[in-house]
Design an enzyme around this catalytic site. Structure first.
Site, mmCIF file in Angstrom:
data_model
loop_
_atom_site.group_PDB
_atom_site.id
_atom_site.type_symbol
_atom_site.label_atom_id
_atom_site.label_comp_id
_atom_site.label_asym_id
_atom_site.label_seq_id
_atom_site.Cartn_x
_atom_site.Cartn_y
_atom_site.Cartn_z
ATOM 1 N N SER A 242 0.829 -1.205 0.000
ATOM 2 C CA SER A 242 0.000 0.000 0.000
ATOM 3 C C SER A 242 0.866 1.260 0.000
ATOM 4 O O SER A 242 2.030 1.242 0.413
ATOM 5 C CB SER A 242 -0.889 0.002 1.244
ATOM 6 N N ARG A 244 0.448 3.717 1.933
ATOM 7 C CA ARG A 244 0.712 4.046 3.343
ATOM 8 C C ARG A 244 2.018 3.385 3.816
ATOM 9 O O ARG A 244 2.888 4.030 4.395
ATOM 10 C CB ARG A 244 -0.472 3.544 4.193
ATOM 11 N N THR A 245 2.171 2.092 3.523
ATOM 12 C CA THR A 245 3.388 1.404 3.972
ATOM 13 C C THR A 245 4.596 1.835 3.136
ATOM 14 O O THR A 245 5.714 1.906 3.651
ATOM 15 C CB THR A 245 3.194 -0.129 3.922
ATOM 16 N N GLU A 264 6.380 -0.186 -5.181
ATOM 17 C CA GLU A 264 5.298 -0.498 -6.142
ATOM 18 C C GLU A 264 4.015 -0.442 -5.328
ATOM 19 O O GLU A 264 3.766 -1.338 -4.523
ATOM 20 C CB GLU A 264 5.466 -1.905 -6.722
ATOM 21 N N GLU A 398 -8.441 3.521 -2.830
ATOM 22 C CA GLU A 398 -8.345 2.158 -3.331
ATOM 23 C C GLU A 398 -9.215 1.256 -2.463
ATOM 24 O O GLU A 398 -9.043 1.218 -1.246
ATOM 25 C CB GLU A 398 -6.882 1.707 -3.253
HETATM 26 P P1 NAD Z 1 0.406 -3.468 3.000
HETATM 27 O O1 NAD Z 1 1.138 -2.218 2.705
HETATM 28 O O2 NAD Z 1 -0.502 -3.493 4.171
HETATM 29 O O3 NAD Z 1 1.424 -4.667 3.237
HETATM 30 C C1 NAD Z 1 2.403 -5.017 2.279
HETATM 31 C C2 NAD Z 1 3.578 -5.684 2.976
HETATM 32 O O4 NAD Z 1 4.167 -4.726 3.849
HETATM 33 C C3 NAD Z 1 3.195 -6.874 3.857
HETATM 34 O O5 NAD Z 1 4.203 -7.854 3.777
HETATM 35 C C4 NAD Z 1 3.131 -6.261 5.228
HETATM 36 O O6 NAD Z 1 3.374 -7.188 6.270
HETATM 37 C C5 NAD Z 1 4.248 -5.247 5.151
HETATM 38 N N1 NAD Z 1 4.098 -4.149 6.110
HETATM 39 C C6 NAD Z 1 2.955 -3.615 6.592
HETATM 40 N N2 NAD Z 1 3.230 -2.632 7.476
HETATM 41 C C7 NAD Z 1 4.575 -2.551 7.551
HETATM 42 C C8 NAD Z 1 5.464 -1.744 8.313
HETATM 43 N N3 NAD Z 1 5.023 -0.851 9.171
HETATM 44 N N4 NAD Z 1 6.778 -1.927 8.132
HETATM 45 C C9 NAD Z 1 7.251 -2.851 7.263
HETATM 46 N N5 NAD Z 1 6.456 -3.662 6.544
HETATM 47 C C10 NAD Z 1 5.133 -3.506 6.686
HETATM 48 O O7 NAD Z 1 -0.346 -3.861 1.672
HETATM 49 P P2 NAD Z 1 -1.290 -5.112 1.422
HETATM 50 O O8 NAD Z 1 -2.613 -4.837 2.030
HETATM 51 O O9 NAD Z 1 -0.578 -6.367 1.797
HETATM 52 O O10 NAD Z 1 -1.383 -5.138 -0.168
HETATM 53 C C11 NAD Z 1 -2.284 -4.413 -0.891
HETATM 54 C C12 NAD Z 1 -1.624 -3.199 -1.511
HETATM 55 O O11 NAD Z 1 -0.575 -3.604 -2.380
HETATM 56 C C13 NAD Z 1 -2.578 -2.410 -2.370
HETATM 57 O O12 NAD Z 1 -2.418 -1.041 -2.115
HETATM 58 C C14 NAD Z 1 -2.125 -2.738 -3.790
HETATM 59 O O13 NAD Z 1 -2.459 -1.761 -4.744
HETATM 60 C C15 NAD Z 1 -0.659 -2.875 -3.606
HETATM 61 N N6 NAD Z 1 -0.070 -3.624 -4.719
HETATM 62 C C16 NAD Z 1 0.705 -2.936 -5.635
HETATM 63 C C17 NAD Z 1 1.255 -3.617 -6.720
HETATM 64 C C18 NAD Z 1 2.128 -2.903 -7.738
HETATM 65 O O14 NAD Z 1 2.843 -3.563 -8.473
HETATM 66 N N7 NAD Z 1 2.095 -1.577 -7.810
HETATM 67 C C19 NAD Z 1 1.025 -4.979 -6.871
HETATM 68 C C20 NAD Z 1 0.245 -5.644 -5.923
HETATM 69 C C21 NAD Z 1 -0.295 -4.941 -4.847
#
Ligand code: NAD
Length: 497
Positions: A242, A244-245, A264, A398
């Site tokens: 995301s 945010r992350t 990404e 999103e």
């Molecule tokens: P997320 O950001 O919540 O988590 C992604 C990863 O980051 C996970 O492994 C999670 O454990 C880790 N993470 C979460 N908080 C963290 C922190 N504070 N420090 C370090 N790591 C942390 O996202 P999600 O819900 O797993 O995935 C959905 C998102 O991914 C959507 O926004 C989607 O659009 C995006 N996405 C983007 C692409 C691309 O290629 N642009 C592809 C697939 C998904």
């Protein structure tokens, strides 16, 4: 041959939730675990190692040792190619097991895990394997008094943090170029879908990848993820997740060793249909198919569908007639096309957005409800809103669920303005039979990829990534090597005779 009995196979599966560090399966340092339940029916899949600082330290140390003694980086590219080709072959050989794990872990239909996720993972690894002994370095056009070599070197230890929507494919997009270029990797999969990552690392070992080169530490983002991204001995982070992350990733880098960060991130992709496009039915069916694929949990889902007002009624009719073809069903049944959302939190998020759409005055055309509650899983009907304004929450944020927003426009300038009025810029598409309009609009849309008269047609040969808050990196294609290699200049003085 009989089709596999997936429910029976699923019942017999005993996934191993331990980390894989330095070539061996390990419990977490303190023995902590978390329970991983399946979103398809709530069954307990595995107790998974809850990685923390000590586990990340151990994995990074193993990765660093492997990199420094050159057990992998020092092999000729052709030798790395052979190992990675074997890795890809073995992924395909494990197709049924990996597909089943992916389906149980995150809820996607088994037919797509088999037909998309596993083959795309293998193809990605194979493609980078095949590329690596065909890339040449450069000699700079200096004066005769020097020979300046510009070589690509692996960055060292690459931390990879991925989301749950395409767990294996997202990992492979980072692993392929990183491993092919000679780096060592520590992968932190999502806590919502950790199981295939460890199996991939085991398969890589079995294919001959030396221990320590590819390590996997499962765990939560704020624990294992943060420890990896903050680590002083990690040279680069390849992050998908995301926005945010992704923001946090930049903070972690600035608070630690200024490691390179490639993000990404999310999307709110615009799918723009003009009234000069003759095959309206194809456009509408493509919008539905792309929106509802993977339960709408795709970063590039066309979640804002912009339709010219003259054809919008007919377009919405076709999409609404398509929706029942995407009825949620048991992901283990081979005919299922729409599975379960990844967990109860995602279910609540999606239902919350549907409520917001209604509250903001969008017209709910179809769907909108949770279904199959008795299964113990998390299923939402394919949902279509018409009469959406781009300022509404459902058009700005999103949703990551099977929810399409149809926004009507009057002319080309308005369509481009609406499409670009977003914090995101991952993908877009333009549908027009007018050649100049298609090119003109494609040029003006601010997105990493613009499809013309198509959507989500894709290949490993082209870069994937976004602009604006959709991120800064590019996965796939030869350009992905830029993220995991450094340019090194070697300047040799040549004395005059
Ligand atoms: P997320 O950001 O919540 O988590 C992604 C990863 O980051 C996970 O492994 C999670 O454990 C880790 N993470 C979460 N908080 C963290 C922190 N504070 N420090 C370090 N790591 C942390 O996202 P999600 O819900 O797993 O995935 C959905 C998102 O991914 C959507 O926004 C989607 O659009 C995006 N996405 C983007 C692409 C691309 O290629 N642009 C592809 C697939 C998904």
């Amino acid at each position: 041959m009989n089709a596999p009995d997936w429910p029976a196979r699923a019942a017999a599966l005993r996934p191993d939730g331990r980390a894989l560090i330095d070539g061996e399966r390990r419990r977490s340092a303190g023995g902590a675990v978390f329970a991983k339940h399946s979103p398809i029916d709530g069954r307990l899949l595995a107790e998974v190692a809850r990685g923390g600082v000590a586990d990340i330290d151990a994995a990074v140390a193993a990765a660093r040792a492997a990199f420094e003694d050159r057990r992998w980086a020092g092999k000729p590219p052709a030798a790395r190619k052979k190992v990675l080709q074997r890795f890809a072959d073995k992924i395909l050989a494990a197709r049924d097991e990996l597909a089943l794990l992916e389906t149980l872990d995150m809820g996607k239909p088994i037919q797509y895990a088999l037909a998309v996720d596993v083959p795309a993972t293998a193809r990605t690894i194979a493609w980078y394997a095949e590329a690596v002994d065909k890339i040449y370095d450069e000699i700079a056009p200096t004066a005769d008094t020097a020979l300046a070599l510009i070589a690509r070197e692996p960055v060292g230890v690459v931390g990879v943090i991925v989301p749950w929507n395409y767990p294996m494919i997202m990992a492979a997009w980072k692993l392929g170029p990183a491993l092919a270029a000679g780096n060592s990797v520590v992968l932190k999969p999502s806590e919502k879908s950790p199981l295939t990552a460890m199996r991939l690392a085991e398969i890589a070992l079995d294919a001959g990848l030396p221990p320590g080169v590819f390590n996997v530490v499962p765990g939560y983002g704020h624990e294992a993820g943060e420890a990896l991204a903050l680590h002083m001995d990690v040279d680069a982070i390849g992050f998908t997740g995301s926005t945010r992350t992704g923001r946090r990733m930049l903070e972690y880098a600035s608070r630690s060793n200024l490691k390179r960060v490639f993000n990404e991130l999310g999307g709110k992709s615009a799918f723009v249909v003009f009234d000069d496009f003759a095959e309206l039915e194809r456009a509408a069916k493509t919008a539905a198919g792309s929106m509802f694929f993977n339960q709408g949990e795709s970063c590039n889902a066309p979640s804002r569908v912009l339709v010219h007002e003259a054809i919008a009624d007919r377009f919405v009719e076709i999409v609404a007639a398509e929706a029942p073809n995407y009825a949620p069903a048991d992901p283990l049944q081979p005919s299922t096309v729409l599975g379960a959302l990844v967990d109860d939190a995602q279910l609540a998020t999606v239902l919350g957005y549907i409520e917001a759409g209604r509250g903001d005055g969008a017209r709910l055309v179809c769907g909108g409800r949770r279904v199959r509650e008795d299964s113990g899983g998390f299923y939402v009907e394919p949902t279509v809103f018409d009469g959406v304004a781009n300022e509404m929450k459902i058009a700005r944020e999103e949703i990551f669920g099977p929810v399409m927003s149809v926004i009507r426009f009057r002319d080309e300038a308005e369509a481009v303005a609406i499409a670009n009025a977003s914090n995101y810029g991952l993908q877009a598409s333009v549908w027009s039979d007018h050649l100049s309009r298609a090119h003109r609009v494609a040029r003006r849309l601010r997105a990493g990829t613009v499809h013309v008269n198509s959507y989500d047609e894709d290949d490993i040969t082209v870069p994937f990534g976004g602009v604006k808050q959709s991120g800064n990196g590019r996965d796939k294609s030869l350009h992905a090597f830029d993220k995991v290699t450094e340019l090194k200049t070697t300047w040799l003085r040549i004395d005059a005779a």
